[in-house]
Design an enzyme around this catalytic site. Structure first.
Site, mmCIF file in Angstrom:
data_model
loop_
_atom_site.group_PDB
_atom_site.id
_atom_site.type_symbol
_atom_site.label_atom_id
_atom_site.label_comp_id
_atom_site.label_asym_id
_atom_site.label_seq_id
_atom_site.Cartn_x
_atom_site.Cartn_y
_atom_site.Cartn_z
ATOM 1 N N LYS A 194 0.838 -1.203 0.000
ATOM 2 C CA LYS A 194 0.000 0.000 0.000
ATOM 3 C C LYS A 194 0.876 1.258 0.000
ATOM 4 O O LYS A 194 1.490 1.590 1.004
ATOM 5 C CB LYS A 194 -0.924 0.058 1.219
ATOM 6 N N GLU A 269 11.067 1.910 9.219
ATOM 7 C CA GLU A 269 11.944 3.060 8.955
ATOM 8 C C GLU A 269 11.110 4.294 9.250
ATOM 9 O O GLU A 269 10.135 4.555 8.563
ATOM 10 C CB GLU A 269 12.389 3.088 7.489
ATOM 11 N N GLU A 401 11.167 16.698 14.193
ATOM 12 C CA GLU A 401 11.311 16.565 12.748
ATOM 13 C C GLU A 401 10.368 17.558 12.071
ATOM 14 O O GLU A 401 9.162 17.538 12.309
ATOM 15 C CB GLU A 401 10.948 15.140 12.333
HETATM 16 P P1 NDP Z 1 2.568 8.462 7.573
HETATM 17 O O1 NDP Z 1 3.124 7.698 8.699
HETATM 18 O O2 NDP Z 1 1.355 9.276 7.789
HETATM 19 O O3 NDP Z 1 2.185 7.492 6.343
HETATM 20 C C1 NDP Z 1 3.025 6.469 5.884
HETATM 21 C C2 NDP Z 1 2.181 5.382 5.274
HETATM 22 O O4 NDP Z 1 1.378 4.797 6.305
HETATM 23 C C3 NDP Z 1 1.207 5.881 4.210
HETATM 24 O O5 NDP Z 1 1.031 4.880 3.225
HETATM 25 C C4 NDP Z 1 -0.098 6.040 5.016
HETATM 26 O O6 NDP Z 1 -1.230 5.946 4.198
HETATM 27 C C5 NDP Z 1 0.014 4.853 5.936
HETATM 28 N N1 NDP Z 1 -0.798 4.951 7.148
HETATM 29 C C6 NDP Z 1 -1.349 6.050 7.735
HETATM 30 N N2 NDP Z 1 -2.021 5.694 8.861
HETATM 31 C C7 NDP Z 1 -1.886 4.346 8.985
HETATM 32 C C8 NDP Z 1 -2.326 3.392 9.940
HETATM 33 N N3 NDP Z 1 -3.060 3.737 10.994
HETATM 34 N N4 NDP Z 1 -1.959 2.102 9.768
HETATM 35 C C9 NDP Z 1 -1.208 1.718 8.715
HETATM 36 N N5 NDP Z 1 -0.775 2.571 7.762
HETATM 37 C C10 NDP Z 1 -1.094 3.876 7.903
HETATM 38 O O7 NDP Z 1 3.801 9.269 7.030
HETATM 39 P P2 NDP Z 1 3.893 10.177 5.736
HETATM 40 O O8 NDP Z 1 3.487 9.427 4.541
HETATM 41 O O9 NDP Z 1 3.120 11.409 6.060
HETATM 42 O O10 NDP Z 1 5.488 10.418 5.610
HETATM 43 C C11 NDP Z 1 6.129 11.338 6.371
HETATM 44 C C12 NDP Z 1 6.779 10.729 7.591
HETATM 45 O O11 NDP Z 1 7.418 9.495 7.273
HETATM 46 C C13 NDP Z 1 7.850 11.592 8.182
HETATM 47 O O12 NDP Z 1 7.686 11.717 9.545
HETATM 48 C C14 NDP Z 1 9.178 10.863 7.883
HETATM 49 O O13 NDP Z 1 10.141 11.015 8.829
HETATM 50 C C15 NDP Z 1 8.763 9.454 7.775
HETATM 51 N N6 NDP Z 1 9.628 8.773 6.793
HETATM 52 C C16 NDP Z 1 10.646 7.993 7.227
HETATM 53 C C17 NDP Z 1 11.495 7.386 6.335
HETATM 54 C C18 NDP Z 1 12.601 6.486 6.786
HETATM 55 O O14 NDP Z 1 13.152 5.781 5.961
HETATM 56 N N7 NDP Z 1 12.971 6.470 8.045
HETATM 57 C C19 NDP Z 1 11.341 7.574 4.904
HETATM 58 C C20 NDP Z 1 10.228 8.390 4.561
HETATM 59 C C21 NDP Z 1 9.409 8.960 5.484
HETATM 60 P P3 NDP Z 1 -1.915 7.265 3.537
HETATM 61 O O15 NDP Z 1 -0.847 8.241 3.295
HETATM 62 O O16 NDP Z 1 -2.497 6.745 2.297
HETATM 63 O O17 NDP Z 1 -2.924 7.727 4.522
#
Ligand code: NDP
Length: 509
Positions: A194, A269, A401
């Site tokens: 997803k 991650e 962050e």
């Molecule tokens: P989110 O945690 O909001 O979303 C990440 C993914 O999780 C998306 O596909 C989202 O779906 C999904 N998601 C949201 N809620 C749930 C849930 N309750 N259960 C399961 N999946 C869920 O992060 P962002 O996409 O907003 O990315 C930004 C954040 O991610 C930043 O804080 C960044 O630090 C972190 N990040 C870390 C990385 C690493 O390698 N350490 C790399 C990239 C980002 P949807 O968006 O469709 O709602």
């Protein structure tokens, strides 16, 4: 006052003409629409027009995808396929990704607002990772021991772990799925994937690529949908054996909790707030260039962003002046322009979040010495590269962050103080140390608690090197030589040969 960002409408028209615009889900080897007809319409963050539409998976598609992945694992050929055949499929997929690189890069640009030159490099990096995974597939070994006595032999097998849920964010849509999926497939696992609902197009396209590469039906299923509705059940469903998640620390914690009742393996991650430590004897020109790159690459929407500049007091003034001069020259603009280095932030909501951090820092008494505000543009969410100077390490802007093009600069006097500042937050993803002195670099690298520490460079990466975080930056590692083994379970075969010493019943003479 800077000139407004210039958009060339022919560039956008050409990019939209190159892309399909509509993307179905991919379940059990077939492209499908959502049963209830729901769809997601993505408005490109830089250009303000609809750039893609995808079916929004509902409970029916989620159930079908999980069932297909389970069936393909329990009864399908993939887990029993030879490593040589799995590697052939992955190599064919890599070739097709390479052939479609311009399309995939364009999709990521339109949906995320990142610069096209950078997106091309990300897709080239992804191709390299798929090929690396194909190579590792052939090298998956168990273990054995012959040192338990002459009648005993131990063999340790590595079985694929099972069905893997893969959940990815919006900041590196195609690169991050490529850090997970090819290794899961190389191990013989099946998957439900997803992507973020804001950037699903390039991942959905992968379905067609995998089918055309010879991946059996049901082995990889790809769903577009929202996090709570689709992502959350993917982390709790008993048909899933492992979850690999990249995203925010907040959702990472929720994922762990959701996976706990069925004790799934979880790899995560998460966020970062990464230190770039600069000593006076560093190659200052290189350090400034890397610091600007580290802070503003991908508009700072990067877990690895080097957003904490920890600079020795003796060179802090010169470094700050050099950083401001270099950062002010960084080309912020239309992501479809080859010369652009920093594009649009992902959404208006995220723009407000990032500027909210800057405003809070101002109110807390921090000094915003560069940028800090919106850049004029007909469309998009463009934020000027921003530097907050002389921030107190205890301030929120220095600890939280921000996930935008915002760096904070702090000063230190001793290496011990630099280490204390670097380690004094909840995250531990990466850091860099800049000095020409070997003892300084290695000494500090060993003190900083983070998953990757660069010496005299920043954000270099290679498929051969493990990537992941300490503390609240995550759990487990991706890439590196163990990347396929991470999707396996060890199984011990304990063999006995020859006469066995009786526990109770003596052997008949
Ligand atoms: P989110 O945690 O909001 O979303 C990440 C993914 O999780 C998306 O596909 C989202 O779906 C999904 N998601 C949201 N809620 C749930 C849930 N309750 N259960 C399961 N999946 C869920 O992060 P962002 O996409 O907003 O990315 C930004 C954040 O991610 C930043 O804080 C960044 O630090 C972190 N990040 C870390 C990385 C690493 O390698 N350490 C790399 C990239 C980002 P949807 O968006 O469709 O709602």
């Amino acid at each position: 006052m800077t000139a407004p960002i210039h958009f060339d409408p022919t560039r956008l028209a050409a990019a939209l003409a190159r892309t399909p615009g509509r993307y179905p889900l991919f379940i059990d080897g077939k492209s499908v629409e959502a049963a209830d007809g729901r769809a997601i319409e993505r408005i490109g963050p830089a250009h303000g027009v609809v750039v893609s539409r995808y079916a929004h998976a509902g409970p029916i598609e989620l159930d079908r995808a999980l069932a297909a992945a389970r069936r393909a694992f329990d009864h399908g050929p993939w887990p029993k396929t030879t490593a040589a055949e799995r590697a052939r499929v992955l190599h064919r997929a890599a070739d097709r990704i390479e052939a479609d690189a311009e399309l995939i890069a364009t999709l990521d640009v339109l949906e995320s607002g990142k610069p096209i030159a950078q997106a091309r490099a990300e897709i080239a990096g992804a191709v390299d990772i798929w090929r690396y995974a194909a190579g590792l597939a052939r090298d998956l070994h168990g273990d054995s021991t012959t040192a338990m006595g002459e009648h005993k032999l131990g063999i340790v097998l590595r079985d694929p772990i099972g069905v893997v849920s893969i959940i990815t964010p919006w900041n590196f849509p195609f690169l991050i799925v490529s850090q997970k999926l090819p290794f899961a497939l190389a191990a013989g696992c099946t998957a439900v994937v997803k992507p973020s609902e804001m950037t699903s197009a390039s991942t959905l396209l992968l379905g067609e690529i995998l089918a055309a590469s010879g991946l059996p039906d049901g082995v990889c299923n790809i769903l577009a949908g929202d996090g709570p509705g689709i992502g959350a059940p993917m982390t709790s469903d008993p048909r899933v054996d492992m979850v690999t998640f990249t995203g925010s620390t907040r959702v990472g914690k929720a994922t762990m909790a959701a996976a706990a009742p069925t004790l799934k393996k979880v790899v995560m991650e998460l966020g970062g707030k990464n230190a770039q430590v600069i000593f006076p004897d560093a190659d200052m020109e290189a350090a400034i260039d890397a610091a600007v790159f580290g802070a503003f690459f991908n508009a700072g929407e990067c877990c690895n962003a080097g957003s904490r500049l920890i600079v020795h007091r003796d060179c802090a003034d010169a470094f700050t002046a050099g950083f401001i001069a270099a950062a002010a020259r960084v080309r912020v603009g239309d992501p479809l322009d080859e010369a652009t280095r920093v594009g649009s932030l992902i959404s208006p909501q995220h723009f407000d979040l990032v500027t909210g951090h800057i405003d809070a820092a101002r109110r807390a008494g921090a000094d915003v010495v560069l940028g800090g505000g919106r850049l004029a543009a007909a469309t998009g969410h463009f934020l000027a590269p921003t530097l907050v100077a002389a921030a107190d390490p205890a301030m929120a802007i220095a600890r939280d962050e921000v996930f935008g093009p915002v760096a904070t600069l702090m000063r230190f006097d001793t290496p011990a103080e630099a280490a204390a500042i670097a380690n004094g937050i909840d995250y531990g993803l990466s850091a860099s140390v800049w000095s020409r002195d070997f003892d300084t670099c290695i000494g500090l690298s060993r003190q900083i608690r983070a998953g990757t520490i660069w010496t005299n460079t920043f954000m270099d990466g290679a498929a051969e090197l493990p990537f992941g975080g300490f503390r609240q930056s995550g759990l487990g590692r991706e890439l590196g030589r163990n990347a396929v083994a991470d999707y396996t379970e060890e199984k011990t075969l304990h063999l006995h040969c020859g006469p066995r010493t009786a526990w109770w019943t003596p052997r008949a003479a």
